[in-house]
Motif scaffolding. Structure first.
Motif, mmCIF file in Angstrom:
data_model
loop_
_atom_site.group_PDB
_atom_site.id
_atom_site.type_symbol
_atom_site.label_atom_id
_atom_site.label_comp_id
_atom_site.label_asym_id
_atom_site.label_seq_id
_atom_site.Cartn_x
_atom_site.Cartn_y
_atom_site.Cartn_z
ATOM 1 N N ASN A 178 0.213 0.319 -4.200
ATOM 2 C CA ASN A 178 -0.556 -0.871 -4.558
ATOM 3 C C ASN A 178 -1.758 -1.032 -3.634
ATOM 4 O O ASN A 178 -1.885 -0.315 -2.635
ATOM 5 N N LYS A 179 -2.609 -1.979 -3.953
ATOM 6 C CA LYS A 179 -3.814 -2.209 -3.161
ATOM 7 C C LYS A 179 -3.800 -3.627 -2.601
ATOM 8 O O LYS A 179 -3.408 -4.573 -3.293
ATOM 9 N N GLU A 218 0.832 -1.206 0.000
ATOM 10 C CA GLU A 218 0.000 0.000 0.000
ATOM 11 C C GLU A 218 0.866 1.255 0.000
ATOM 12 O O GLU A 218 0.549 2.246 -0.654
ATOM 13 N N ILE A 234 -6.425 -3.352 -17.584
ATOM 14 C CA ILE A 234 -5.089 -2.883 -17.240
ATOM 15 C C ILE A 234 -4.880 -1.501 -17.867
ATOM 16 O O ILE A 234 -5.064 -1.330 -19.081
ATOM 17 N N GLY A 253 -2.029 -8.809 -3.458
ATOM 18 C CA GLY A 253 -1.494 -7.480 -3.739
ATOM 19 C C GLY A 253 -1.769 -7.139 -5.187
ATOM 20 O O GLY A 253 -1.435 -7.914 -6.089
ATOM 21 N N VAL A 254 -2.389 -5.993 -5.424
ATOM 22 C CA VAL A 254 -2.834 -5.628 -6.771
ATOM 23 C C VAL A 254 -2.214 -4.296 -7.183
ATOM 24 O O VAL A 254 -2.285 -3.306 -6.447
ATOM 25 N N SER A 255 -1.615 -4.283 -8.347
ATOM 26 C CA SER A 255 -1.016 -3.062 -8.892
ATOM 27 C C SER A 255 -2.089 -2.008 -9.156
ATOM 28 O O SER A 255 -3.233 -2.344 -9.504
ATOM 29 N N PRO A 256 -1.753 -0.722 -9.024
ATOM 30 C CA PRO A 256 -2.722 0.324 -9.346
ATOM 31 C C PRO A 256 -3.121 0.331 -10.824
ATOM 32 O O PRO A 256 -4.124 0.942 -11.191
ATOM 33 N N LYS A 257 -2.340 -0.352 -11.643
ATOM 34 C CA LYS A 257 -2.686 -0.445 -13.067
ATOM 35 C C LYS A 257 -3.868 -1.397 -13.310
ATOM 36 O O LYS A 257 -4.504 -1.359 -14.356
ATOM 37 N N VAL A 258 -4.110 -2.269 -12.331
ATOM 38 C CA VAL A 258 -5.175 -3.274 -12.471
ATOM 39 C C VAL A 258 -6.491 -2.699 -11.933
ATOM 40 O O VAL A 258 -6.560 -2.259 -10.789
#
Length: 253
Positions: free
Chosen positions: A5-6, A1, A252, A230-235
């Protein structure tokens, strides 16, 4: 975070438990008072709060709270070491006993959970030796291709993929060929639950099964297992649906 990231926390539809060999003649855990004592001895509330970061909840019945067959009024065993010692004394173990736990540590929080559990057991006089198994050996033991050596082993109560108590009982009752958990007096009730189509009647049967498992304590209950991604802000649009990513809805940037 902190890196932008999320963190996405989702349900896994399973609970983590220490399964006790309650049918083993030479084991202290054959006595229901001992099994209940071990549940009172384990401070799962503190474990969930301090180790799991409070992102899940403790459990005291076969199904997790996402499943049909979970009942909020069946509460987890509270942490009560004095009561644990009293039950152990009543069962003939005033000074505790030694036990062996066969465990896997290759998945998520398994290692942390059962080390914490063993540390709490020691406070009431139960000295638990933790024996680490590889996944292949563990599977062989589950399938009765290799004998269990201890008094307990680590495993999940899993309602995935149908989120229903019948799924748990398919593996953790007399229905399962290995019968590591099997109570003859519940066979008819579980069979009726499996085949009942009337919703109200089915829930009554489920409640009977869930309460019985709580009271007989064939496991030391711990907690509901979360899935943590963990998820990228691009996703964009990511979520788990029944433990499967919603690939068709993800974009994306």
């Amino acid at each position: 975070e902190a890196g932008g990231n999320k963190v996405v926390v989702s349900r896994r539809h399973d609970t983590l438990n220490l399964i006790l060999h309650h049918r083993k003649e030479d084991s202290p855990v054959k006595d229901v008072r001992v099994r209940r004592a071990l549940n009172y001895a384990y401070d799962k509330e503190t474990f969930v709060k301090e180790v799991m970061g409070g992102m899940t909840k403790t459990n005291g019945q076969p199904a997790d709270s996402s499943a049909t067959g979970y009942f909020p009024d069946i509460k987890p065993y509270p942490y009560d070491p004095a009561k644990a010692k009293k039950l152990l004394a009543e069962a003939g173990y005033p000074n505790g006993f030694d036990m062996k736990i066969e465990m896997v540590v290759a998945s998520g929080e398994f290692g942390d959970t059962f080390q914490a559990m063993a540390a709490d057991f020691k406070k009431v006089g139960v000295n638990a030796e933790l024996v680490v198994l590889t996944i292949p050996i563990f599977v062989k033991k589950i399938l009765k291709q290799q004998p269990w050596e201890g008094d307990a082993f680590t495993m999940m109560f899993e309602s995935h993929p149908i989120a229903d108590l019948t799924r748990v009982m398919a593996t953790h009752s007399c229905n399962f060929f290995a019968k590591h958990i099997c109570f003859d007096e519940m066979k008819e009730t579980i069979a009726a639950m499996d085949s009942e189509f009337d919703q109200e009647k089915r829930l009554k049967l489920m409640k009977k099964v869930a309460q019985f498992y709580h009271d007989q304590a064939p496991v030391v209950f711990s907690h509901e297992r979360p899935a943590i991604d963990g998820v990228s802000p691009k996703v964009k649009g990511y979520k788990l649906v029944n433990r499967v990513p919603n690939w068709h809805q993800i974009t994306i940037d």
